[in-house]
Enzyme design. Structure first.
Site, PDB file in Angstrom:
ATOM      1  N   ASP A 147       0.292  -1.036   0.038  1.00 26.93           N
ATOM      2  CA  ASP A 147       0.088   0.141  -0.060  1.00 26.93           C
ATOM      3  C   ASP A 147       0.529   1.211   0.302  1.00 26.93           C
ATOM      4  O   ASP A 147       0.583   2.249   0.407  1.00 26.93           O
ATOM      5  CB  ASP A 147      -1.299  -0.389   1.281  1.00 26.93           C
ATOM      6  CG  ASP A 147      -1.491   0.801   1.196  1.00 26.93           C
ATOM      7  OD1 ASP A 147      -2.019   1.567   0.355  1.00 26.93           O
ATOM      8  OD2 ASP A 147      -2.164   1.473   2.743  1.00 26.93           O
ATOM      9  N   ASN A 154       6.769  -7.198   7.558  1.00 29.80           N
ATOM     10  CA  ASN A 154       5.293  -6.489   7.843  1.00 29.80           C
ATOM     11  C   ASN A 154       4.725  -6.965   6.797  1.00 29.80           C
ATOM     12  O   ASN A 154       3.836  -7.375   5.349  1.00 29.80           O
ATOM     13  CB  ASN A 154       5.308  -4.852   6.892  1.00 29.80           C
ATOM     14  CG  ASN A 154       3.815  -4.263   7.314  1.00 29.80           C
ATOM     15  OD1 ASN A 154       3.803  -3.770   8.218  1.00 29.80           O
ATOM     16  ND2 ASN A 154       2.929  -4.512   6.730  1.00 29.80           N
ATOM     17  N   GLU A 155       3.968  -7.662   8.041  1.00 31.95           N
ATOM     18  CA  GLU A 155       1.761  -8.399   7.468  1.00 31.95           C
ATOM     19  C   GLU A 155       2.067  -9.073   6.320  1.00 31.95           C
ATOM     20  O   GLU A 155       2.159  -9.405   4.898  1.00 31.95           O
ATOM     21  CB  GLU A 155       1.213  -7.067   7.031  1.00 31.95           C
ATOM     22  CG  GLU A 155       1.355  -6.339   7.890  1.00 31.95           C
ATOM     23  CD  GLU A 155      -0.277  -5.265   7.863  1.00 31.95           C
ATOM     24  OE1 GLU A 155      -1.071  -5.841   6.374  1.00 31.95           O
ATOM     25  OE2 GLU A 155      -0.707  -5.094   8.282  1.00 31.95           O
ATOM     26  N   ASN A 159       0.005  -4.991  13.570  1.00 29.54           N
ATOM     27  CA  ASN A 159      -1.344  -3.312  13.369  1.00 29.54           C
ATOM     28  C   ASN A 159      -2.138  -4.620  13.228  1.00 29.54           C
ATOM     29  O   ASN A 159      -3.070  -5.595  12.609  1.00 29.54           O
ATOM     30  CB  ASN A 159      -0.710  -3.458  11.257  1.00 29.54           C
ATOM     31  CG  ASN A 159       0.670  -3.708  11.287  1.00 29.54           C
ATOM     32  OD1 ASN A 159       1.378  -3.208  12.207  1.00 29.54           O
ATOM     33  ND2 ASN A 159       0.819  -3.973  10.269  1.00 29.54           N
ATOM     34  N   TYR A 198      -6.738  -2.765  12.804  1.00 26.02           N
ATOM     35  CA  TYR A 198      -7.642  -1.734  13.044  1.00 26.02           C
ATOM     36  C   TYR A 198      -9.476  -2.104  13.046  1.00 26.02           C
ATOM     37  O   TYR A 198      -9.644  -1.743  12.316  1.00 26.02           O
ATOM     38  CB  TYR A 198      -7.846  -1.297  10.931  1.00 26.02           C
ATOM     39  CG  TYR A 198      -6.098  -1.263  10.357  1.00 26.02           C
ATOM     40  CD1 TYR A 198      -6.354   0.480  10.701  1.00 26.02           C
ATOM     41  CD2 TYR A 198      -5.434  -1.289   9.970  1.00 26.02           C
ATOM     42  CE1 TYR A 198      -4.899   1.127  10.238  1.00 26.02           C
ATOM     43  CE2 TYR A 198      -4.131  -0.933   9.748  1.00 26.02           C
ATOM     44  CZ  TYR A 198      -3.602   0.342   9.913  1.00 26.02           C
ATOM     45  OH  TYR A 198      -3.055   0.473   9.810  1.00 26.02           O
ATOM     46  N   TYR A 225     -11.557  -0.797   9.604  1.00 20.20           N
ATOM     47  CA  TYR A 225     -11.751  -2.034   8.198  1.00 20.20           C
ATOM     48  C   TYR A 225     -12.513  -2.922   8.776  1.00 20.20           C
ATOM     49  O   TYR A 225     -13.020  -4.274   8.295  1.00 20.20           O
ATOM     50  CB  TYR A 225      -9.902  -2.903   7.612  1.00 20.20           C
ATOM     51  CG  TYR A 225      -9.039  -1.791   7.294  1.00 20.20           C
ATOM     52  CD1 TYR A 225      -9.906  -1.472   5.972  1.00 20.20           C
ATOM     53  CD2 TYR A 225      -7.919  -1.935   7.593  1.00 20.20           C
ATOM     54  CE1 TYR A 225      -8.987  -0.654   5.063  1.00 20.20           C
ATOM     55  CE2 TYR A 225      -7.245  -0.896   6.790  1.00 20.20           C
ATOM     56  CZ  TYR A 225      -7.559  -0.045   5.322  1.00 20.20           C
ATOM     57  OH  TYR A 225      -6.837   0.601   4.969  1.00 20.20           O
ATOM     58  N   GLU A 271       0.441  -0.077  14.280  1.00 17.41           N
ATOM     59  CA  GLU A 271      -0.234   0.226  12.897  1.00 17.41           C
ATOM     60  C   GLU A 271      -1.724  -0.027  13.731  1.00 17.41           C
ATOM     61  O   GLU A 271      -2.436  -0.793  13.720  1.00 17.41           O
ATOM     62  CB  GLU A 271      -0.503  -0.561  12.083  1.00 17.41           C
ATOM     63  CG  GLU A 271       0.897  -0.184  11.128  1.00 17.41           C
ATOM     64  CD  GLU A 271       0.522  -1.084   9.620  1.00 17.41           C
ATOM     65  OE1 GLU A 271      -0.485  -0.501   9.373  1.00 17.41           O
ATOM     66  OE2 GLU A 271       2.036  -0.839   8.890  1.00 17.41           O
ATOM     67  N   TRP A 281      -0.830   4.813  12.657  1.00 16.87           N
ATOM     68  CA  TRP A 281      -0.312   4.576  10.872  1.00 16.87           C
ATOM     69  C   TRP A 281      -1.600   6.220  10.113  1.00 16.87           C
ATOM     70  O   TRP A 281      -2.666   5.956  10.554  1.00 16.87           O
ATOM     71  CB  TRP A 281      -1.431   3.829  10.900  1.00 16.87           C
ATOM     72  CG  TRP A 281      -0.551   2.873   8.358  1.00 16.87           C
ATOM     73  CD1 TRP A 281      -1.386   3.294   8.334  1.00 16.87           C
ATOM     74  CD2 TRP A 281       0.500   2.920   8.220  1.00 16.87           C
ATOM     75  NE1 TRP A 281      -0.450   3.226   6.862  1.00 16.87           N
ATOM     76  CE2 TRP A 281       0.386   2.582   7.444  1.00 16.87           C
ATOM     77  CE3 TRP A 281       1.968   2.873   9.310  1.00 16.87           C
ATOM     78  CZ2 TRP A 281       1.749   2.712   6.515  1.00 16.87           C
ATOM     79  CZ3 TRP A 281       2.989   2.854   8.639  1.00 16.87           C
ATOM     80  CH2 TRP A 281       2.982   2.378   6.627  1.00 16.87           C
ATOM     81  N   LYS A 301      -4.221   8.084   6.236  1.00 14.30           N
ATOM     82  CA  LYS A 301      -4.026   7.935   7.115  1.00 14.30           C
ATOM     83  C   LYS A 301      -3.201   8.689   8.312  1.00 14.30           C
ATOM     84  O   LYS A 301      -3.777   8.675   9.343  1.00 14.30           O
ATOM     85  CB  LYS A 301      -4.272   6.197   7.875  1.00 14.30           C
ATOM     86  CG  LYS A 301      -5.085   5.944   7.343  1.00 14.30           C
ATOM     87  CD  LYS A 301      -4.870   4.203   7.861  1.00 14.30           C
ATOM     88  CE  LYS A 301      -6.593   3.018   7.330  1.00 14.30           C
ATOM     89  NZ  LYS A 301      -5.736   3.232   5.801  1.00 14.30           N
TER      90      LYS A 301
HETATM   91  C1  GCB Z   1      -1.337  -2.125   6.530  1.00 14.02           C
HETATM   92  C2  GCB Z   1      -0.470  -1.799   6.037  1.00 14.02           C
HETATM   93  C3  GCB Z   1       0.246  -0.499   5.750  1.00 14.02           C
HETATM   94  C4  GCB Z   1      -1.413  -0.091   4.851  1.00 14.02           C
HETATM   95  C5  GCB Z   1      -2.451   0.474   5.773  1.00 14.02           C
HETATM   96  C6  GCB Z   1      -3.418   0.279   5.789  1.00 14.02           C
HETATM   97  O1  GCB Z   1      -1.870  -3.112   7.317  1.00 14.02           O
HETATM   98  O2  GCB Z   1       1.314  -2.040   6.753  1.00 14.02           O
HETATM   99  O3  GCB Z   1       0.853  -1.003   4.719  1.00 14.02           O
HETATM  100  O4  GCB Z   1      -1.226   1.516   4.981  1.00 14.02           O
HETATM  101  O5  GCB Z   1      -2.479  -1.431   6.808  1.00 14.02           O
HETATM  102  O6  GCB Z   1      -4.062   1.975   5.758  1.00 14.02           O
HETATM  103  O7  GCB Z   1      -4.696  -0.103   5.130  1.00 14.02           O
END
Ligand code: GCB
Length: 596
Positions: A162, A397-398, A463, A465, A469, A501, A546, A566
């Site tokens: 991303d 990462n992820e 991370n 959300y 999400y 994040e 993030w 973000k």
């Molecule tokens: C994540 C990723 C990051 C993205 C972020 C997002 O988990 O590690 O690279 O930018 O989510 O904002 O979706």
């Protein structure tokens, strides 16, 4: 690899400027000898990404050529002449006066060649760099991956990550000279013994029998055997390096005797230790809570190119907001940034571009990705090992298990992950610990990702959300889910946790009461919930929001105006409402660790 430096024994010539540039979509340049000069050149800035400088280059990721000319100072004759490229994304080859000097793969780490045998002294030298950034499934990071998340995200260009796949010479290209008998490598490690600091300096040299190390006002002798020597210096009542007092001791390594030295190299040393005890991270034996961000190297026009005004501005904003750390999401940042972190007392989680790794394509493909991850990890440790700011290596990462969608949906029993995938990461954990036993190692896990992959981490980095999400628009439900997961993870792993994040896309100037997604109020409320959840849990060792600033992405249905919004700052570094709230909270001592 030592950062080039100017002193009485070494010289540097920075080739930053406007170079000749030409794209080579048919990849004919090598056969046609473009390294001798470009027939249809246009001007190109170095360092910079090429993408935002000409309309037709925005989404061009193929092969391109950079050519410039430079005299080499006559005074360098008899010395070793090196050409060093700070970062070429993704793969590069270098020619000097029409002869291939070498190549490199991997977009964010420096490489250099001894070009002594290729240079001319009586005329300008032609320096040509071929760069290409094809998105390919077996590169690290990968692009053009079929199926899975890629299908859902449908990004153009088809990055499997991303952030925009910026291309080009992103950092300075430099010529430098060093004596034939020279310091080839310096490795500094530090320890604490009571009130004293112990500084160990290991030196590799070519063609030297003896030398010395000076640290502040203390000196120690070096006696080389098979090209290596070591000195140990005790600093009584050491002034320890940390965010509150990033004190650096000047260190100089000298070859030969003091009256007629043959080479010299200096660097700044921060005396500090980093360790983990139960659910706590200890800096110099004291508990530390990491407050900060995931960042990007990203700015309009210059793209991912080293942009020193932005670097200085970002550190000023980190200080203003009360942050003490950041993660180099999702690739190594410039050496200038690491030097700033040392100087400003910012703790760094240093990451390789192993982002969104998938295990498709068969055994050979997976082995190829592992080879690239190992190469980049080794090169990163070699580059950044002497920075006191770097406290943790991040190996990924992820990364994504094949059944990620099912895991994310939750419910029902999740079968154990394929042990071969856990072994993949174990190789990277082991590599870091063998190369650098003085720092922590982590893998940054995706929501729903296998706990098995986190088990070898020193610090569990995740991370999450919730409220974005998942539980979209429902901050209370999101917070409850977060708290559940945090408690259960600590029960299972018993290690400190950093949420590396969390955040919400936020359009600056968009307001809503009650808070709704995309508004500045929603971002503030969401961040507050996470900060409060962490403050109530002593095993939470850090929070990285993030993101520090809005940044460019590929085009797609998930990213309005090809941007991830973000950021707590806009892309041009203006504060959103959340930045003001954070500055107030983070600048209160102990605000995130009640009782300390
Ligand atoms: C994540 C990723 C990051 C993205 C972020 C997002 O988990 O590690 O690279 O930018 O989510 O904002 O979706």
């Amino acid at each position: 690899m030592l950062y080039p430096q100017q002193n009485d024994k070494r010289n540097c010539l920075d080739l930053s400027g406007i170079w000749d540039f030409q794209i080579d979509p048919g990849e004919v340049g090598e056969a046609e000898g473009w390294f001798n000069g470009l027939a249809a050149a246009r001007p190109m800035a170095v360092p910079a990404s090429w993408n935002d400088l000409y309309d037709d280059l925005r989404d061009y990721l193929g092969m391109a050529w950079y050519v410039t000319e430079s005299y080499i100072p006559a005074g360098w004759q008899g010395e070793q002449v090196m050409l060093r490229v700070g970062s070429a994304n993704y793969a590069a080859k270098v020619w000097i006066n029409g002869t291939l000097a070498g190549g490199h793969e991997g977009g964010h780490l420096p490489f250099e060649f001894d070009i002594s045998g290729l240079v001319r002294w009586d005329a300008p030298n032609t320096i040509a760099v071929q760069v290409e950034n094809h998105l390919m499934p077996n590169r690290v990071p990968a692009g053009n991956v079929e199926g899975g998340m890629a299908l859902f995200m449908r990004m153009f260009p088809a990055a499997t990550f991303d952030f925009y796949p910026y291309s080009g010479l992103h950092r300075a290209v430099q010529l430098y000279s060093r004596p034939q008998s020279h310091i080839a490598n310096v490795t500094v490690t530090t320890d604490i013994d009571g009130a004293d600091g112990i500084v160990t300096v290991a030196v590799e040299a070519e063609g030297a029998a003896s030398g010395s190390v000076r640290l502040g006002d203390q000196a120690a002798a070096l006696s080389f055997q098979n090209g290596t020597a070591q000195a140990r210096i005790r600093v009584t009542n050491a002034r320890l390096w940390g965010p509150d007092d990033p004190y650096l001791y000047p260190l100089t390594v000298t070859l030969g005797d003091a009256t007629s030295p043959t080479d010299r190299y200096s660097l700044d040393v921060g005396i500090r230790t980093i360790a983990v005890e139960g659910g706590t991270i200890l800096l110099n034996g004291q508990s530390i809570f990491l407050k900060g961000f995931g960042k990007h190297e990203d700015f309009s026009v210059s793209g991912r190119g080293d942009n020193r005004p932005v670097t200085v501005k970002d550190y000023a904003l980190l200080k203003w907001i009360g942050a003490n750390s950041y993660r180099t999401a999702h690739y190594p940042y410039s050496e200038e940034q690491m030097r700033m972190a040392d100087r400003e007392g910012i703790l760094i989680i240093d990451e390789i571009p192993n982002v969104s790794l998938q295990f498709g394509g068969g055994d050979e493909a997976v082995a190829e990705r592992l080879r690239m991850c190992k190469q980049q990890m080794s090169e990163l440790i070699a580059r950044d090992k002497n920075h006191p700011s770097v406290v943790m290596w991040s190996i990924a990462n992820e990364p994504m298990p094949p059944d990620l969608m099912r895991r994310m949906m939750g419910g029902g029993d999740v079968p154990p992950v394929d042990p071969a995938t856990t072994a993949f990461f174990q190789e990277l954990y082991d590599l870091c610990r063998a190369a650098d036993p003085t720092r922590l190692v982590t893998l940054v896990g995706v929501g729903g990702g296998p706990v098995e992959w986190l088990a070898s981490s020193d610090v569990v980095c995740i991370n999450r959300y919730y409220g974005w999400y998942s539980q979209s628009g429902q901050l209370d439900a999101g917070r409850a889910a977060l708290e559940n997961e945090l408690d259960s993870l600590y029960d299972q792993l018993g290690k400190p946790i950093i949420i590396t994040e969390f955040g919400a896309d936020t359009l600056a100037g968009n307001h809503s009461h009650p808070p709704a997604m995309w508004s500045e109020e929603y971002q503030v409320e969401m961040l507050w919930g996470y900060l409060d959840a962490a403050a109530a849990r002593p095993f939470l060792a850090g929070l990285h929001i993030w993101n520090f600033a809005d940044f460019k992405t590929a085009q797609g249905i998930m990213r309005a105006a090809s941007m991830n919004h973000k950021g707590v700052f806009t892309r041009d570094r203006q504060p959103k409402m959340a930045a003001h709230f954070l500055a107030e909270r983070w600048n209160q001592p102990g605000s995130d660790r009640p009782g300390e």
